[in-house]
Design a protein around this motif. Sequence first.
Motif, PDB file in Angstrom:
ATOM      1  N   UNK A   1     -37.881   4.908  -7.608  1.00 10.30           N
ATOM      2  CA  UNK A   1     -37.313   3.928  -7.869  1.00 10.30           C
ATOM      3  C   UNK A   1     -38.291   2.790  -8.024  1.00 10.30           C
ATOM      4  N   UNK A   2     -38.068   1.640  -8.942  1.00  7.09           N
ATOM      5  CA  UNK A   2     -38.830   0.940  -9.376  1.00  7.09           C
ATOM      6  C   UNK A   2     -37.996  -0.554  -9.799  1.00  7.09           C
TER       7      UNK A   2
ATOM      8  N   UNK B   1     -28.157  10.817  -5.637  1.00  7.28           N
ATOM      9  CA  UNK B   1     -29.555  11.293  -5.817  1.00  7.28           C
ATOM     10  C   UNK B   1     -30.373  10.476  -4.786  1.00  7.28           C
ATOM     11  N   UNK B   2     -29.823   9.044  -4.571  1.00 11.58           N
ATOM     12  CA  UNK B   2     -30.911   8.365  -3.735  1.00 11.58           C
ATOM     13  C   UNK B   2     -30.293   7.636  -2.477  1.00 11.58           C
ATOM     14  N   UNK B   3     -29.321   8.263  -2.142  1.00 11.17           N
ATOM     15  CA  UNK B   3     -28.662   8.088  -0.764  1.00 11.17           C
ATOM     16  C   UNK B   3     -29.723   8.589   0.507  1.00 11.17           C
TER      17      UNK B   3
ATOM     18  N   UNK C   1     -21.996   7.296  -9.489  1.00  9.32           N
ATOM     19  CA  UNK C   1     -22.000   8.181  -8.561  1.00  9.32           C
ATOM     20  C   UNK C   1     -23.168   9.178  -8.454  1.00  9.32           C
ATOM     21  N   UNK C   2     -23.550   9.587  -9.665  1.00  6.90           N
ATOM     22  CA  UNK C   2     -24.699  10.620  -9.456  1.00  6.90           C
ATOM     23  C   UNK C   2     -26.094  10.029  -9.091  1.00  6.90           C
ATOM     24  N   UNK C   3     -26.331   8.443  -9.368  1.00 10.10           N
ATOM     25  CA  UNK C   3     -27.457   7.706  -8.879  1.00 10.10           C
ATOM     26  C   UNK C   3     -27.407   7.800  -7.253  1.00 10.10           C
TER      27      UNK C   3
ATOM     28  N   UNK D   1     -34.760   0.699  -1.984  1.00 11.72           N
ATOM     29  CA  UNK D   1     -33.747   1.293  -2.375  1.00 11.72           C
ATOM     30  C   UNK D   1     -32.301   1.037  -2.084  1.00 11.72           C
ATOM     31  N   UNK D   2     -31.717   0.856  -0.779  1.00 13.46           N
ATOM     32  CA  UNK D   2     -30.738   0.341  -0.171  1.00 13.46           C
ATOM     33  C   UNK D   2     -29.953  -0.864  -0.910  1.00 13.46           C
ATOM     34  N   UNK D   3     -30.828  -1.821  -1.033  1.00 11.52           N
ATOM     35  CA  UNK D   3     -30.380  -3.041  -1.739  1.00 11.52           C
ATOM     36  C   UNK D   3     -30.074  -2.859  -3.135  1.00 11.52           C
ATOM     37  N   UNK D   4     -31.064  -2.267  -4.084  1.00 11.57           N
ATOM     38  CA  UNK D   4     -30.918  -1.853  -5.536  1.00 11.57           C
ATOM     39  C   UNK D   4     -29.667  -1.234  -5.569  1.00 11.57           C
ATOM     40  N   UNK D   5     -29.311  -0.076  -4.789  1.00 13.57           N
ATOM     41  CA  UNK D   5     -28.063   0.869  -4.925  1.00 13.57           C
ATOM     42  C   UNK D   5     -27.009  -0.367  -4.754  1.00 13.57           C
ATOM     43  N   UNK D   6     -26.865  -1.123  -3.697  1.00 10.48           N
ATOM     44  CA  UNK D   6     -25.872  -1.966  -3.439  1.00 10.48           C
ATOM     45  C   UNK D   6     -25.627  -2.971  -4.657  1.00 10.48           C
ATOM     46  N   UNK D   7     -26.563  -3.383  -5.582  1.00  9.00           N
ATOM     47  CA  UNK D   7     -26.269  -4.022  -6.805  1.00  9.00           C
ATOM     48  C   UNK D   7     -25.438  -3.258  -7.893  1.00  9.00           C
ATOM     49  N   UNK D   8     -25.412  -1.866  -7.780  1.00  5.11           N
ATOM     50  CA  UNK D   8     -24.719  -1.149  -8.835  1.00  5.11           C
ATOM     51  C   UNK D   8     -23.220  -1.541  -8.952  1.00  5.11           C
ATOM     52  N   UNK D   9     -22.612  -2.070  -7.935  1.00  8.23           N
ATOM     53  CA  UNK D   9     -21.192  -2.426  -7.982  1.00  8.23           C
ATOM     54  C   UNK D   9     -20.978  -3.397  -8.859  1.00  8.23           C
TER      55      UNK D   9
END
Length: 388
Positions: A200-201, A240-242, A235-237, A248-256
């Motif tokens: 993750x970058x 994979x990164x859960x 969903x794949x992302x 990473x948790x913050x970056x995943x939150x922005x996907x919404x």
Amino acid sequence: MRVLVSGAGVAGPALATALGRHGIEATVVEAASKLRTSGFAVDFRGETHRRVLKTLGVLDELKAVQTHGGAMEAVNERGERIFRLPEEFAGGEVEVRRNDLSRILYERSLDHAKYLFGDTVTGLTETADGVQVDFARAESRTFDLVIGTDGMHSAVRRLAFGPERDYVKHLGYYIAGWDLPNDRGYGTTSTQYNVPGRMAAVSADFREPSKAGALFVFASPQVDVDWRDVDRQKAMIRDAFGGMRWHVPHLLDTLGDVDEMYFDSISRVQAPRWTKGRFALLGDAAWGVTLGGMGVGTGVVGAYVLAGELSQARGDHRKAFAAYEQRMRGYAGRWQKGTSPGQFLAPSNAALLWLRNAMFSTRAVQKLMVAGTTKLASDVVLPDYPVS
């Protein structure tokens, strides 16, 4: 000469611009409804790249919007640096956002090119004196030549050369990237965090520090996913990164809040020939490796060569295509040999991850990498292709 170019990413507008120098008009068809606004920074380095960009008349414009690519560093989950790659490795001599490069080439080409956005090629029928092209929306038309600049999943290659499975090899990884608000104060240095098989970058936009970009790479067998199915990609992302730490948790939150993102397999195109009859492939459609070295720069150089050879051959596409393949095959092939961007960015196991980190912590290795890529970028002799 009536030339159809399929794809308005980078290689397509570059070819339209190069053809225009020689008075050859092109029609460019693009599946997207407009020029894409997403994409990563791309860089150019070495005398060959500079010369081609200057000849196409875009070097000064690109310098005006360059991102001044920062360094690239890897950190542990506490944010402590593991290694740092210098600016000249990460950003080359001229680094720009891919969408700026596409836009500048597009604008430069408009005097000699027409664009059909929101459409795609659905059928190709070669005849003795041309190619009948069927489109998803526009009426069928006949062209003298059809050039596929439509990326790794090229429709022209599929229709004229054969199915994608015969030409594209999955390299065991996927890549995703998206824009997000920079509300955490991320810096312009691209900072990455790894666990085996995942990276993750994140980094701030150099020109707009209030924006940032995320880049995720993860190991995965090939999955049957529709490239337009953004929800499935998200969903794949998340799968994979859960559970991964750092930011990473913050970056995943922005996907919404993301409507447009870059998502693709990391793959390599293996095409034994780039031309067939009145068809030719250019850029990623011909020699692509996802994130592979100087892929964008090589595509622009290839556009310059293909247009120049068509002009010199005075419409004899057989002669022009043969010369194009001869000049570009070795140059483009150098970037493909052994290239595995996924293993570089997200080594698949703990031992390989440790080895990569140890190597890139060494100054001597860093200098060799910078010198090697610059040398390869200029390791080709190009004619001048004077404008008649």
